[in-house]
Design a protein around this motif. Sequence first.
Motif, PDB file in Angstrom:
ATOM      1  N   LYS A 275       0.781  -1.218  -0.038  1.00  0.00           N
ATOM      2  CA  LYS A 275       0.121  -0.128  -0.311  1.00  0.00           C
ATOM      3  C   LYS A 275       0.853   1.274   0.051  1.00  0.00           C
ATOM      4  O   LYS A 275       0.839   2.329  -0.686  1.00  0.00           O
ATOM      5  CB  LYS A 275      -0.939  -0.051   1.280  1.00  0.00           C
ATOM      6  CG  LYS A 275      -2.029   1.017   1.279  1.00  0.00           C
ATOM      7  CD  LYS A 275      -2.822   1.027   1.987  1.00  0.00           C
ATOM      8  CE  LYS A 275      -3.942   1.960   2.069  1.00  0.00           C
ATOM      9  NZ  LYS A 275      -5.181   1.941   3.161  1.00  0.00           N
ATOM     10  N   ASN A 276       1.893   1.307   0.659  1.00  0.00           N
ATOM     11  CA  ASN A 276       2.691   2.565   0.780  1.00  0.00           C
ATOM     12  C   ASN A 276       3.288   2.634  -0.506  1.00  0.00           C
ATOM     13  O   ASN A 276       3.927   3.631  -0.905  1.00  0.00           O
ATOM     14  CB  ASN A 276       3.970   2.132   1.916  1.00  0.00           C
ATOM     15  CG  ASN A 276       3.326   2.274   3.336  1.00  0.00           C
ATOM     16  OD1 ASN A 276       2.444   2.943   3.538  1.00  0.00           O
ATOM     17  ND2 ASN A 276       3.821   1.876   4.434  1.00  0.00           N
ATOM     18  N   ASN A 277       4.052   1.572  -1.121  1.00  0.00           N
ATOM     19  CA  ASN A 277       4.541   1.619  -2.370  1.00  0.00           C
ATOM     20  C   ASN A 277       3.601   2.190  -3.412  1.00  0.00           C
ATOM     21  O   ASN A 277       3.912   2.927  -4.386  1.00  0.00           O
ATOM     22  CB  ASN A 277       5.093   0.381  -2.924  1.00  0.00           C
ATOM     23  CG  ASN A 277       6.286  -0.020  -1.957  1.00  0.00           C
ATOM     24  OD1 ASN A 277       6.961   0.540  -1.591  1.00  0.00           O
ATOM     25  ND2 ASN A 277       6.599  -1.583  -2.226  1.00  0.00           N
ATOM     26  N   PHE A 278       2.442   1.690  -3.476  1.00  0.00           N
ATOM     27  CA  PHE A 278       1.360   1.994  -4.574  1.00  0.00           C
ATOM     28  C   PHE A 278       1.105   3.753  -4.095  1.00  0.00           C
ATOM     29  O   PHE A 278       1.194   4.431  -5.233  1.00  0.00           O
ATOM     30  CB  PHE A 278       0.038   1.268  -4.324  1.00  0.00           C
ATOM     31  CG  PHE A 278      -1.061   1.483  -5.179  1.00  0.00           C
ATOM     32  CD1 PHE A 278      -0.782   1.109  -6.598  1.00  0.00           C
ATOM     33  CD2 PHE A 278      -2.084   2.528  -5.061  1.00  0.00           C
ATOM     34  CE1 PHE A 278      -2.033   1.407  -7.667  1.00  0.00           C
ATOM     35  CE2 PHE A 278      -3.026   2.796  -6.060  1.00  0.00           C
ATOM     36  CZ  PHE A 278      -2.900   2.280  -7.327  1.00  0.00           C
ATOM     37  N   GLU A 279       0.749   4.265  -2.948  1.00  0.00           N
ATOM     38  CA  GLU A 279       0.603   5.578  -2.603  1.00  0.00           C
ATOM     39  C   GLU A 279       1.639   6.230  -3.254  1.00  0.00           C
ATOM     40  O   GLU A 279       1.600   7.572  -3.611  1.00  0.00           O
ATOM     41  CB  GLU A 279       0.486   5.539  -1.206  1.00  0.00           C
ATOM     42  CG  GLU A 279      -0.974   4.975  -0.785  1.00  0.00           C
ATOM     43  CD  GLU A 279      -1.247   4.794   0.719  1.00  0.00           C
ATOM     44  OE1 GLU A 279      -0.471   5.344   1.503  1.00  0.00           O
ATOM     45  OE2 GLU A 279      -2.401   4.569   1.075  1.00  0.00           O
ATOM     46  N   SER A 280       2.889   5.913  -2.881  1.00  0.00           N
ATOM     47  CA  SER A 280       4.139   6.614  -3.288  1.00  0.00           C
ATOM     48  C   SER A 280       4.370   6.768  -4.797  1.00  0.00           C
ATOM     49  O   SER A 280       4.486   7.882  -5.342  1.00  0.00           O
ATOM     50  CB  SER A 280       5.462   5.708  -2.863  1.00  0.00           C
ATOM     51  OG  SER A 280       6.606   6.427  -3.230  1.00  0.00           O
ATOM     52  N   SER A 281       3.897   5.589  -5.627  1.00  0.00           N
ATOM     53  CA  SER A 281       3.795   5.620  -7.005  1.00  0.00           C
ATOM     54  C   SER A 281       2.901   6.450  -7.497  1.00  0.00           C
ATOM     55  O   SER A 281       2.931   7.600  -8.295  1.00  0.00           O
ATOM     56  CB  SER A 281       3.424   4.222  -7.475  1.00  0.00           C
ATOM     57  OG  SER A 281       3.105   4.293  -8.876  1.00  0.00           O
ATOM     58  N   ILE A 282       1.631   6.692  -6.974  1.00  0.00           N
ATOM     59  CA  ILE A 282       0.662   7.659  -7.167  1.00  0.00           C
ATOM     60  C   ILE A 282       0.845   8.877  -7.136  1.00  0.00           C
ATOM     61  O   ILE A 282       0.753   9.935  -7.926  1.00  0.00           O
ATOM     62  CB  ILE A 282      -0.660   7.405  -6.409  1.00  0.00           C
ATOM     63  CG1 ILE A 282      -1.478   6.091  -6.674  1.00  0.00           C
ATOM     64  CG2 ILE A 282      -1.914   8.417  -6.401  1.00  0.00           C
ATOM     65  CD1 ILE A 282      -1.935   5.812  -8.172  1.00  0.00           C
ATOM     66  N   LYS A 283       1.742   9.173  -5.829  1.00  0.00           N
ATOM     67  CA  LYS A 283       2.077  10.865  -5.624  1.00  0.00           C
ATOM     68  C   LYS A 283       3.074  11.025  -6.672  1.00  0.00           C
ATOM     69  O   LYS A 283       3.131  12.349  -7.233  1.00  0.00           O
ATOM     70  CB  LYS A 283       2.941  10.603  -4.013  1.00  0.00           C
ATOM     71  CG  LYS A 283       3.337  11.957  -3.785  1.00  0.00           C
ATOM     72  CD  LYS A 283       3.997  12.017  -2.325  1.00  0.00           C
ATOM     73  CE  LYS A 283       4.459  13.175  -2.000  1.00  0.00           C
ATOM     74  NZ  LYS A 283       5.352  13.245  -0.756  1.00  0.00           N
ATOM     75  N   SER A 284       4.177  10.302  -7.083  1.00  0.00           N
ATOM     76  CA  SER A 284       5.100  10.410  -8.028  1.00  0.00           C
ATOM     77  C   SER A 284       4.278  11.054  -9.428  1.00  0.00           C
ATOM     78  O   SER A 284       4.792  12.061 -10.131  1.00  0.00           O
ATOM     79  CB  SER A 284       5.950   9.239  -8.268  1.00  0.00           C
ATOM     80  OG  SER A 284       6.821   8.988  -7.068  1.00  0.00           O
TER      81      SER A 284
END
Length: 80
Positions: free
Chosen positions: A55-64
């Motif tokens: 979830k953290n990795n996905f959210e980081s990707s979305i933020k990028s």
Amino acid sequence: EMAESYLKDLKKELPCAVYLNGEYDAKDIYAGVPVIIGKNGVEKIVELKLTDEEKNNFESSIKSVKELFDAAKKIDKSLI
């Protein structure tokens, strides 16, 4: 594979970039997630249960992606 699933209404689960409107806690953005593809195109977005790390990795990707798009809008005002 996507075209075959669409043309033959196979309802296969495949990864695809789709518009998210609340799925995976993401809104107003396109992202690659698993979907069901049938004769109507993307018929369902499959929401997987993610681990905290996923979830953290996905959210980081979305933020990028959002940051990149915001930067692009500053360069090309037609993207707004």
